[in-house]
Design a protein around this motif. Structure first.
Motif, PDB file in Angstrom:
ATOM      1  N   TYR A  86       0.873  -1.163  -0.009  1.00 22.26           N
ATOM      2  CA  TYR A  86      -0.003   0.031   0.104  1.00 22.26           C
ATOM      3  C   TYR A  86       0.980   1.404  -0.344  1.00 22.26           C
ATOM      4  O   TYR A  86       1.944   1.277   0.346  1.00 22.26           O
ATOM      5  N   TYR A  87       0.212   2.479  -0.173  1.00 21.60           N
ATOM      6  CA  TYR A  87       0.768   3.751  -0.142  1.00 21.60           C
ATOM      7  C   TYR A  87       0.267   4.552   1.057  1.00 21.60           C
ATOM      8  O   TYR A  87      -0.750   4.844   1.114  1.00 21.60           O
ATOM      9  N   ALA A  88       1.197   4.879   1.877  1.00 23.83           N
ATOM     10  CA  ALA A  88       0.591   5.542   3.136  1.00 23.83           C
ATOM     11  C   ALA A  88       0.500   6.924   2.825  1.00 23.83           C
ATOM     12  O   ALA A  88       1.064   7.808   2.139  1.00 23.83           O
ATOM     13  N   THR A  89      -1.033   7.819   3.039  1.00 25.25           N
ATOM     14  CA  THR A  89      -1.118   8.981   2.680  1.00 25.25           C
ATOM     15  C   THR A  89      -1.802   9.555   3.809  1.00 25.25           C
ATOM     16  O   THR A  89      -2.417   8.881   4.571  1.00 25.25           O
TER      17      THR A  89
ATOM     18  N   HIS B  31      -4.797   4.439   3.118  1.00 24.08           N
ATOM     19  CA  HIS B  31      -3.751   3.884   2.642  1.00 24.08           C
ATOM     20  C   HIS B  31      -4.551   3.521   0.979  1.00 24.08           C
ATOM     21  O   HIS B  31      -5.498   2.922   0.933  1.00 24.08           O
TER      22      HIS B  31
ATOM     23  N   ARG C 149       9.280   4.768   1.606  1.00 24.99           N
ATOM     24  CA  ARG C 149       8.174   5.659   1.607  1.00 24.99           C
ATOM     25  C   ARG C 149       7.699   6.348   0.670  1.00 24.99           C
ATOM     26  O   ARG C 149       8.498   6.725  -0.091  1.00 24.99           O
ATOM     27  N   PRO C 150       6.328   6.523   0.343  1.00 27.62           N
ATOM     28  CA  PRO C 150       5.121   6.312   1.320  1.00 27.62           C
ATOM     29  C   PRO C 150       4.835   4.811   1.054  1.00 27.62           C
ATOM     30  O   PRO C 150       3.726   4.143   1.459  1.00 27.62           O
TER      31      PRO C 150
ATOM     32  N   VAL D 155       4.421   0.750   1.573  1.00 26.31           N
ATOM     33  CA  VAL D 155       4.285   0.196   2.734  1.00 26.31           C
ATOM     34  C   VAL D 155       4.038  -1.335   2.731  1.00 26.31           C
ATOM     35  O   VAL D 155       3.110  -1.620   1.708  1.00 26.31           O
TER      36      VAL D 155
ATOM     37  N   MET E 142       2.304  -4.433   3.633  1.00 29.66           N
ATOM     38  CA  MET E 142       1.139  -4.855   4.641  1.00 29.66           C
ATOM     39  C   MET E 142       0.675  -6.176   5.001  1.00 29.66           C
ATOM     40  O   MET E 142       0.053  -6.617   5.652  1.00 29.66           O
TER      41      MET E 142
END
Length: 321
Positions: free
Chosen positions: A10-13, A17, A56-57, A59, A61
């Motif tokens: 995932y991409y953390a925003t 996500h 980053r971003p 991640v 999971m």
């Protein structure tokens, strides 16, 4: 060579996500070219980049990616750096801009070789000359800056850098998208040559163009919105696609000799979904012309529809993978 199991990247925003890769499983066998296809934003580039370099971003999971028995998701930065370019390498999506513009090709190669334990610069330069000749570039290219090379020359120089240390698995991420058809053919022939010469053992080839995969891949995996929708031998995927998305993707390709006034191109209806808040059920149901009642509520499992051929669609029966 590589076994990926239920991988989630995932991409953390700030608002949640983005589920770019959400439960993907596949394997890459030694000696094969494995193609990954799908439209822009389906997660194919995120998937392959997560195998070699996660920043980053981005991640991790969940899930595993077993490469020669080691889980790539669990490697330390030092361990990942040791196998990068020696066992697992990548030709990046924007390969023509991937080379350091302030260094000559020979210095870029020397920095890479020295980082992986080489101490004899003369030996490294000899190897560089051999590889330049293999991709039909003059030895003088070693003393040039990337800006002095044409687009096709930079592409081939990047291929030399990425394969210099004979990686077992090479990832080619959209490397033909910015090239004319003549240069595309040269690049594809070079990849085959690398395998024939034993420079690389297996290749993951990422593209949105199924026509290219028809010429190079042994098997193809089709992705949509972070999910695998179909996977199987190239001949089966091209000639006998069973998932509605794969069929629409193939039908959207232009055909030689067919004029627009006689047959218009058929695009895929609708727009790609948001992976920040993807819909329940089958992620393609909002665009699928064959959606049925349970498509919005139940996610279809990947089922066997033929020899080594799997697809995820409620319209299909078969055995689970």
């Amino acid at each position: 060579m590589l076994t990926v199991e239920n991988l989630r990247i995932y991409y953390a925003t700030p608002v949640g996500h983005v589920k770019a890769v959400d439960g993907v499983s596949f394997d890459v066998r030694e000696g094969e070219v494995f193609g990954i296809a799908g439209e822009s934003g389906c997660g194919k580039s995120t998937l392959v980049h997560s195998l070699i370099l996660r920043k980053r971003p981005m991640v991790h999971m969940g899930g595993r990616a077993l490469f020669k028995g080691r889980d790539l998701m669990g490697l330390s930065e030092g361990e990942a750096r040791r196998i990068r370019y020696t066992e697992l390498s990548i030709i990046p999506q924007y390969a023509m801009n991937a080379l350091n513009p302030t260094k000559k090709i020979r210095d870029i190669v020397w920095d890479l070789a020295r980082e992986h334990g080489y101490s004899d610069r003369e030996e490294v330069e000899r190897l560089l000359r051999e590889r330049l000749a293999m991709v039909k570039l003059s030895p003088s290219v070693a003393g040039m800056y990337p800006v002095e090379l044409s687009g096709g020359m930079r592409q081939r120089a990047t291929m030399v850098v990425s394969t210099l240390l004979n990686p077992d698995l090479l990832i080619a991420d959209e490397i033909t998208s910015a090239l004319d058809v003549t240069t595309q053919r040269v690049v594809i022939e070079l990849l085959h040559h690398f395998m024939e010469e034993g420079i690389v053992k297996s290749i993951i080839f990422v593209t949105h163009d199924l026509a290219i995969l028809d010429k190079i891949a042994d098997r193809i995996m089709v992705m949509y919105a972070g999910k695998v929708v179909e996977i199987g031998p190239t001949e089966e995927i091209i000639n006998n696609p069973v998932h509605p998305y794969t069929r629409l993707l193939l039908n959207s390709l232009p055909r030689m000799g067919v004029q627009y006034r006689k047959q218009k191109l058929k695009g895929i209806p609708g727009y790609p979904i948001s992976l920040l808040n993807p819909p329940k059920g089958c992620r393609f149901h909002t665009r699928c012309p064959r959606a049925i009642e349970k498509c919005p509520d139940e996610e279809p499992p990947l089922v066997r529809v033929g020899k080594d051929h799997y697809a995820a669609c409620h319209l299909l029966g078969g055995e689970g993978q």
